[in-house]
Scaffold this motif. Structure first.
Motif, short mmCIF file in Angstrom:
data_model
loop_
_atom_site.label_atom_id
_atom_site.label_comp_id
_atom_site.label_asym_id
_atom_site.label_seq_id
_atom_site.Cartn_x
_atom_site.Cartn_y
_atom_site.Cartn_z
N ILE A 103 0.83 -1.21 0.00
CA ILE A 103 0.00 0.00 0.00
C ILE A 103 0.87 1.26 0.00
N VAL A 104 1.98 1.20 0.75
CA VAL A 104 2.89 2.35 0.81
C VAL A 104 3.52 2.63 -0.56
N PHE A 105 3.71 1.58 -1.37
CA PHE A 105 4.19 1.78 -2.75
C PHE A 105 3.04 2.18 -3.68
N LEU A 106 1.88 1.56 -3.45
CA LEU A 106 0.76 1.74 -4.37
C LEU A 106 0.22 3.17 -4.37
N VAL A 107 0.04 3.74 -3.19
CA VAL A 107 -0.57 5.08 -3.11
C VAL A 107 0.26 6.12 -3.88
N PRO A 108 1.58 6.24 -3.61
CA PRO A 108 2.34 7.21 -4.42
C PRO A 108 2.44 6.83 -5.90
N ALA A 109 2.40 5.53 -6.22
CA ALA A 109 2.43 5.13 -7.64
C ALA A 109 1.20 5.68 -8.36
N VAL A 110 0.04 5.57 -7.71
CA VAL A 110 -1.20 6.09 -8.31
C VAL A 110 -1.13 7.63 -8.40
N VAL A 111 -0.62 8.26 -7.33
CA VAL A 111 -0.49 9.72 -7.34
C VAL A 111 0.40 10.17 -8.51
N LEU A 112 1.52 9.49 -8.71
CA LEU A 112 2.43 9.87 -9.79
C LEU A 112 1.80 9.63 -11.17
N ALA A 113 0.99 8.57 -11.29
CA ALA A 113 0.29 8.32 -12.56
C ALA A 113 -0.67 9.48 -12.84
N VAL A 114 -1.34 9.96 -11.79
CA VAL A 114 -2.25 11.11 -11.95
C VAL A 114 -1.44 12.35 -12.33
N VAL A 115 -0.28 12.55 -11.68
CA VAL A 115 0.59 13.68 -12.00
C VAL A 115 0.98 13.65 -13.49
N ILE A 116 1.41 12.49 -13.97
CA ILE A 116 1.82 12.36 -15.37
C ILE A 116 0.62 12.61 -16.30
N TYR A 117 -0.54 12.09 -15.90
CA TYR A 117 -1.74 12.26 -16.72
C TYR A 117 -2.14 13.73 -16.80
N ARG A 118 -2.07 14.42 -15.65
CA ARG A 118 -2.46 15.85 -15.63
C ARG A 118 -1.46 16.69 -16.41
N ARG A 119 -0.20 16.29 -16.34
CA ARG A 119 0.86 17.06 -17.00
C ARG A 119 0.81 16.89 -18.52
N LEU A 120 0.52 15.67 -18.97
CA LEU A 120 0.61 15.37 -20.41
C LEU A 120 -0.72 14.98 -21.05
N GLY A 121 -1.61 14.42 -20.29
CA GLY A 121 -2.81 13.85 -20.89
C GLY A 121 -3.89 14.87 -21.19
N ARG A 122 -3.74 16.08 -20.67
CA ARG A 122 -4.78 17.07 -20.87
C ARG A 122 -4.54 17.96 -22.09
N THR A 123 -3.28 17.96 -22.57
CA THR A 123 -2.99 18.80 -23.73
C THR A 123 -3.33 18.06 -25.01
N LYS A 124 -3.44 18.81 -26.08
CA LYS A 124 -3.82 18.21 -27.35
C LYS A 124 -2.62 17.53 -28.01
N ALA A 125 -2.82 16.30 -28.45
CA ALA A 125 -1.75 15.63 -29.18
C ALA A 125 -1.76 16.17 -30.61
N GLU A 126 -0.66 16.80 -31.01
CA GLU A 126 -0.67 17.45 -32.31
C GLU A 126 -0.36 16.49 -33.45
N SER A 127 0.60 15.64 -33.26
CA SER A 127 0.90 14.69 -34.34
C SER A 127 1.33 13.39 -33.71
#
Lengths: 171, 162
Positions: A103-127
């Protein structure tokens, strides 16, 4: 927590279910492992892509948008497939240090996945081609490296839950 | 009959006995799970591309060539870790129906993959970037999904039969 679960109807229900439905434990665990495989193919592959170790032709933004939803679905499935075992035998998990590590590994792993998603997944993929302006920042690489290590930790600890005696009660 | 002698010898070796009674068994098992998750995860991505369901932005050949090394690398890790566990109770596992089914499915998955890479992949230039994939590719992708799911299921079931 464990005591509350142990006295609940959910405990009896999960215990009976896993005990009486033939093949249910291995089937549920196999689905759990398939969920892990999906996390490997999505979040972990994104980490490897950010670190420049895998799938160089894939566009990072497009990749995050295409694959991260698979991580969320796999995590939901793995919560569902993991929960019956915890409900059926709460003390086996809540009194187990290896489960705590997971659980101690899982919680930050999920948080970091959300961080990566918010950082990159919200912008438009141009090509679909990878361009230089997509070169990951050092901070993002650090996040990806941490995410990679954490996912590996989650998976290894998950399997060691059943073997905590080897670590804490040596012969 | 000769094989039973091999299994008995194998489980009697010092290495097998040591793995069987020490933290080596769970260590190998946890690495095995990590490896097969990467094997199946990378294969799943290729299968969905072959089915024309995902990653159509990318040429099929690119998806295959960039992911196959991860599949093989992880598979190479799953073999010695799996064998290390097998040798601790070789006769028991060899007679375990779930384990036997796992091996059969593994071989079938290998044949499916080899057939695709030798035969069905011919002419991939014509559909490499197309919006749909030919029947042979879809058949290979479907078979692969079914067989690898079976390998995981039978593999996990192996540990439940005593």
């Amino acid at each position: 927590m464990a005591a509350a679960i142990a006295e609940s109807d959910a405990n009896q229900w999960a215990f009976d279910l896993l005990q009486n439905v033939p093949g249910l434990p291995p089937i549920t665990q196999a689905v759990h492992i398939l969920g892990i495989a999906v996390v490997m193919a999505s979040s972990v592959m994104i980490d490897l892509r950010i670190l420049g170790l895998a799938v160089p032709s894939q566009n990072l933004t497009e990749m995050v948008q295409r694959l991260m939803p698979w991580t969320w679905i796999a995590l939901a499935i793995n919560l569902l497939t993991g929960l019956p075992f915890i409900l059926a035998r709460p003390y086996r998990y809540f009194l187990n240090p290896v489960f705590a590590w997971k659980i101690v590994f899982l919680v930050p792993a999920v948080v970091l996945a959300v961080v990566i998603y918010r950082r990159l997944g919200r912008t438009k993929a141009e090509s679909s081609q990878c361009s230089d302006d997509q070169r990951p920042t050092t901070a993002l690489k650090f996040v990806a490296a941490a995410s990679l290590v954490l996912w590996i930790g989650v998976i290894l600890a998950g399997r060691w839950i059943a073997y905590s005696d080897y670590l804490f009660w040596p012969e | 009959m000769a094989l039973t002698t091999v299994w008995t010898w194998l489980e009697g070796t010092e290495l097998a006995q040591h793995i069987g009674i020490s933290y080596w068994f769970p260590l190998l098992e946890s690495i095995h799970v990590l490896a097969i998750a990467l094997v199946v995860g990378s294969i799943l991505t290729v299968d969905l591309r072959l089915l024309g369901l995902s990653a159509l932005h990318y040429p099929a050949r690119k998806i295959i060539s960039e992911l196959t090394p991860w599949t093989w690398g992880a598979f190479a890790l799953s073999l010695p870790t799996g064998f290390g566990m097998f040798m601790t109770r070789a006769s028991h596992y060899a007679a375990n129906p779930a384990f036997q089914i796992k091996l059969v499915m593994l071989v079938l998955a290998g044949i499916n993959m080899a057939y695709f890479h030798r035969r069905s992949i011919r002419g991939i230039e014509t559909w490499d970037t197309a919006s749909s994939t030919p029947r042979a590719a879809r058949v290979a992708g479907t078979l692969s999904l079914v067989l690898w799911t079976g390998v995981i299921l039978a593999g996990r079931w192996t540990g439940h039969l005593n």
